[in-house]
Write a protein that holds these residues in place. Sequence first.
Motif, PDB file in Angstrom:
ATOM      1  N   MET A   1      -7.584 -78.776  90.296  1.00  0.00           N
ATOM      2  CA  MET A   1      -6.864 -78.573  88.704  1.00  0.00           C
ATOM      3  C   MET A   1      -7.145 -78.020  88.081  1.00  0.00           C
ATOM      4  N   LEU A   3      -7.676 -75.703  84.323  1.00  0.00           N
ATOM      5  CA  LEU A   3      -8.150 -76.534  83.039  1.00  0.00           C
ATOM      6  C   LEU A   3      -6.607 -76.327  82.515  1.00  0.00           C
ATOM      7  N   GLN A   6      -4.134 -78.621  83.938  1.00  0.00           N
ATOM      8  CA  GLN A   6      -4.106 -79.956  83.245  1.00  0.00           C
ATOM      9  C   GLN A   6      -3.632 -80.519  81.242  1.00  0.00           C
ATOM     10  N   ARG A   7      -4.269 -78.829  81.432  1.00  0.00           N
ATOM     11  CA  ARG A   7      -3.948 -79.673  79.393  1.00  0.00           C
ATOM     12  C   ARG A   7      -2.435 -79.533  78.698  1.00  0.00           C
ATOM     13  N   LEU A   9      -0.262 -80.463  81.732  1.00  0.00           N
ATOM     14  CA  LEU A   9       0.149 -82.303  82.413  1.00  0.00           C
ATOM     15  C   LEU A   9       0.386 -83.380  81.253  1.00  0.00           C
ATOM     16  N   LYS A  10      -0.580 -83.041  79.987  1.00  0.00           N
ATOM     17  CA  LYS A  10      -1.379 -84.166  79.373  1.00  0.00           C
ATOM     18  C   LYS A  10       0.027 -83.931  77.968  1.00  0.00           C
ATOM     19  N   VAL A  16      -3.412 -87.235  83.083  1.00  0.00           N
ATOM     20  CA  VAL A  16      -3.757 -86.797  84.268  1.00  0.00           C
ATOM     21  C   VAL A  16      -5.661 -87.383  84.699  1.00  0.00           C
ATOM     22  N   HIS A  18      -8.707 -85.987  86.888  1.00  0.00           N
ATOM     23  CA  HIS A  18      -8.967 -84.777  87.944  1.00  0.00           C
ATOM     24  C   HIS A  18     -10.241 -85.416  88.742  1.00  0.00           C
TER      25      HIS A  18
END
Length: 224
Positions: A1, A3, A6-7, A9-10, A16, A18
């Motif tokens: 996934m 970065l 991920q950012r 989604l948060k 999250v 990973h």
Amino acid sequence: MGLALQRNLKRAGYQVVHVDSGQALRHAYRRTQAQLVLLDLNLGAEDGIDLARELIATTSAAVIIITGRQELQDRIDGLDAGADDYIVKPFVIDEVLARIRAVLRRRAIESDPAETIVLGPFQLDTINQTLDRNGGQDACLTLTGTETRILGILLRQYGRAISRDRLSSRGAVDASDRSIDVHIGNIRRKLREAAMDELVITPVRGFGYRLRYEPLEPDADHDD
């Protein structure tokens, strides 16, 4: 996934985790009981499709495959494995977030504990495991628990193609040995015997089933 994903989604309020291998994914799921897994088919050395099948058969998590594989057969294999969605790289992050919301909404609808599901004149009583038309005045039939759950999913997702794995409710019925087809056959037979011909369950080749509601045409008036 990535970065960036991920950012985002948060930022959207998701927790999250990973991981970079199938084994790490198994450990993470046991620890978190995640609602959804974004699965890259190239995760470590394991075959991604086999890992998707394992997740779907042994966990309650929704599975969205995210991959660079763009061949049509890869998409078919992923969806046939029971994945809730299949996203090809490169992607737009806002679209991924929208698809995540759609999958989670769909799962919430399927797990709705409502006792009665209504479609047209039909009512499925999930507690008493009965299906009736017009309050039982016209027709009523009795279902098994498994048949009630399967028909409930089809009714809630009216018009959508539902995979065998989803109808199998993550292992409650063994989709791999075609027993889901036996249950569907029994439901069809009961609908036919109860003259509930408006509810039509049709196979979606290589995937699962779809329910349609086809109201019967009223008898034509005859001239005197």
